[in-house]
Write a protein that holds these residues in place. Structure first.
Motif, PDB file in Angstrom:
ATOM      1  N   TYR A  48      15.468  53.788 -25.501  1.00 52.85           N
ATOM      2  CA  TYR A  48      16.286  53.622 -26.696  1.00 52.85           C
ATOM      3  C   TYR A  48      17.642  54.228 -26.380  1.00 52.85           C
ATOM      4  O   TYR A  48      17.720  55.289 -25.736  1.00 52.85           O
ATOM      5  CB  TYR A  48      15.706  54.388 -27.889  1.00 52.85           C
ATOM      6  CG  TYR A  48      14.548  53.714 -28.562  1.00 52.85           C
ATOM      7  CD1 TYR A  48      14.761  52.735 -29.528  1.00 52.85           C
ATOM      8  CD2 TYR A  48      13.244  54.074 -28.255  1.00 52.85           C
ATOM      9  CE1 TYR A  48      13.695  52.132 -30.172  1.00 52.85           C
ATOM     10  CE2 TYR A  48      12.174  53.470 -28.897  1.00 52.85           C
ATOM     11  CZ  TYR A  48      12.402  52.499 -29.848  1.00 52.85           C
ATOM     12  OH  TYR A  48      11.351  51.907 -30.484  1.00 52.85           O
ATOM     13  N   TYR A  49      18.700  53.590 -26.844  1.00 52.70           N
ATOM     14  CA  TYR A  49      20.060  54.094 -26.665  1.00 52.70           C
ATOM     15  C   TYR A  49      20.676  54.291 -28.043  1.00 52.70           C
ATOM     16  O   TYR A  49      20.618  53.391 -28.880  1.00 52.70           O
ATOM     17  CB  TYR A  49      20.899  53.099 -25.860  1.00 52.70           C
ATOM     18  CG  TYR A  49      20.310  52.802 -24.508  1.00 52.70           C
ATOM     19  CD1 TYR A  49      20.622  53.592 -23.403  1.00 52.70           C
ATOM     20  CD2 TYR A  49      19.413  51.737 -24.336  1.00 52.70           C
ATOM     21  CE1 TYR A  49      20.058  53.327 -22.154  1.00 52.70           C
ATOM     22  CE2 TYR A  49      18.850  51.478 -23.096  1.00 52.70           C
ATOM     23  CZ  TYR A  49      19.173  52.273 -22.017  1.00 52.70           C
ATOM     24  OH  TYR A  49      18.612  52.016 -20.783  1.00 52.70           O
ATOM     25  N   VAL A  50      21.219  55.463 -28.261  1.00 51.30           N
ATOM     26  CA  VAL A  50      21.888  55.751 -29.523  1.00 51.30           C
ATOM     27  C   VAL A  50      23.359  55.974 -29.199  1.00 51.30           C
ATOM     28  O   VAL A  50      23.713  56.886 -28.453  1.00 51.30           O
ATOM     29  CB  VAL A  50      21.308  57.005 -30.209  1.00 51.30           C
ATOM     30  CG1 VAL A  50      22.026  57.267 -31.528  1.00 51.30           C
ATOM     31  CG2 VAL A  50      19.812  56.857 -30.426  1.00 51.30           C
ATOM     32  N   SER A  51      24.204  55.100 -29.735  1.00 46.38           N
ATOM     33  CA  SER A  51      25.644  55.262 -29.544  1.00 46.38           C
ATOM     34  C   SER A  51      26.250  55.728 -30.858  1.00 46.38           C
ATOM     35  O   SER A  51      25.739  55.406 -31.938  1.00 46.38           O
ATOM     36  CB  SER A  51      26.296  53.961 -29.067  1.00 46.38           C
ATOM     37  OG  SER A  51      26.077  52.936 -30.000  1.00 46.38           O
ATOM     38  N   TYR A  52      27.311  56.495 -30.756  1.00 41.97           N
ATOM     39  CA  TYR A  52      27.937  57.082 -31.936  1.00 41.97           C
ATOM     40  C   TYR A  52      29.336  57.550 -31.585  1.00 41.97           C
ATOM     41  O   TYR A  52      29.722  57.593 -30.408  1.00 41.97           O
ATOM     42  CB  TYR A  52      27.105  58.259 -32.464  1.00 41.97           C
ATOM     43  CG  TYR A  52      26.786  59.296 -31.417  1.00 41.97           C
ATOM     44  CD1 TYR A  52      27.630  60.391 -31.208  1.00 41.97           C
ATOM     45  CD2 TYR A  52      25.656  59.187 -30.614  1.00 41.97           C
ATOM     46  CE1 TYR A  52      27.353  61.333 -30.230  1.00 41.97           C
ATOM     47  CE2 TYR A  52      25.375  60.121 -29.639  1.00 41.97           C
ATOM     48  CZ  TYR A  52      26.217  61.202 -29.454  1.00 41.97           C
ATOM     49  OH  TYR A  52      25.945  62.137 -28.487  1.00 41.97           O
ATOM     50  N   LYS A  53      30.077  57.879 -32.613  1.00 38.37           N
ATOM     51  CA  LYS A  53      31.400  58.469 -32.431  1.00 38.37           C
ATOM     52  C   LYS A  53      31.371  59.880 -32.997  1.00 38.37           C
ATOM     53  O   LYS A  53      30.768  60.120 -34.043  1.00 38.37           O
ATOM     54  CB  LYS A  53      32.477  57.649 -33.126  1.00 38.37           C
ATOM     55  CG  LYS A  53      32.740  56.335 -32.438  1.00 38.37           C
ATOM     56  CD  LYS A  53      33.909  55.616 -33.048  1.00 38.37           C
ATOM     57  CE  LYS A  53      34.100  54.291 -32.295  1.00 38.37           C
ATOM     58  NZ  LYS A  53      35.164  53.496 -32.894  1.00 38.37           N
ATOM     59  N   ILE A  54      32.026  60.764 -32.290  1.00 39.98           N
ATOM     60  CA  ILE A  54      32.187  62.133 -32.752  1.00 39.98           C
ATOM     61  C   ILE A  54      33.630  62.526 -32.448  1.00 39.98           C
ATOM     62  O   ILE A  54      34.090  62.362 -31.322  1.00 39.98           O
ATOM     63  CB  ILE A  54      31.152  63.088 -32.121  1.00 39.98           C
ATOM     64  CG1 ILE A  54      31.211  64.464 -32.745  1.00 39.98           C
ATOM     65  CG2 ILE A  54      31.264  63.144 -30.638  1.00 39.98           C
ATOM     66  CD1 ILE A  54      30.010  65.339 -32.441  1.00 39.98           C
ATOM     67  N   ASP A  55      34.332  62.920 -33.473  1.00 39.23           N
ATOM     68  CA  ASP A  55      35.768  63.218 -33.351  1.00 39.23           C
ATOM     69  C   ASP A  55      36.527  62.031 -32.764  1.00 39.23           C
ATOM     70  O   ASP A  55      37.437  62.195 -31.944  1.00 39.23           O
ATOM     71  CB  ASP A  55      35.993  64.470 -32.504  1.00 39.23           C
ATOM     72  CG  ASP A  55      35.422  65.722 -33.157  1.00 39.23           C
ATOM     73  OD1 ASP A  55      35.437  65.800 -34.399  1.00 39.23           O
ATOM     74  OD2 ASP A  55      34.960  66.616 -32.413  1.00 39.23           O
ATOM     75  N   GLY A  56      36.121  60.811 -33.130  1.00 34.59           N
ATOM     76  CA  GLY A  56      36.780  59.595 -32.673  1.00 34.59           C
ATOM     77  C   GLY A  56      36.420  59.170 -31.269  1.00 34.59           C
ATOM     78  O   GLY A  56      36.845  58.115 -30.812  1.00 34.59           O
TER      79      GLY A  56
END
Length: 96
Positions: free
Chosen positions: A56-64
């Protein structure tokens, strides 16, 4: 929850369960709680899940900034597999 990795793992594990069992109020509420930890405590945005045969791959943004984490399917699917193998142990109790 201090560790982002732990928060992602916990959220993803219960997310898989709640997606498979949308009438399971405990799973849905727990997923929402962990999602709030990700968005409020860790300031994640644009969280997305993908998977292949192994991970499973979880992609996200943190501080842009775009980031991602990966988790073996067998590790994440263990809770759902246990529920499916022994459904009599995991009753859904409707909220009142």
């Amino acid at each position: 929850m201090k560790s982002l990795q732990d928060a992602l793992y916990n959220w993803l594990t219960i997310k898989i369960v709640s997606d498979a069992r949308p009438d399971d109020t405990a799973a849905v509420e727990t997923e929402q709680m962990f999602y709030e930890i990700l968005t409020e405590e860790h300031a994640l945005a644009d969280i997305e899940i993908t998977k292949d045969e192994i991970m499973y791959y979880v992609s996200y943004k943190i501080d842009g900034e775009s980031k991602s984490s990966r988790f073996p399917q067998e590790l994440i699917d263990v809770m759902l597999n246990q529920i499916n193998n022994e459904p009599e142990k995991y009753h859904n109790y409707p909220s009142e």
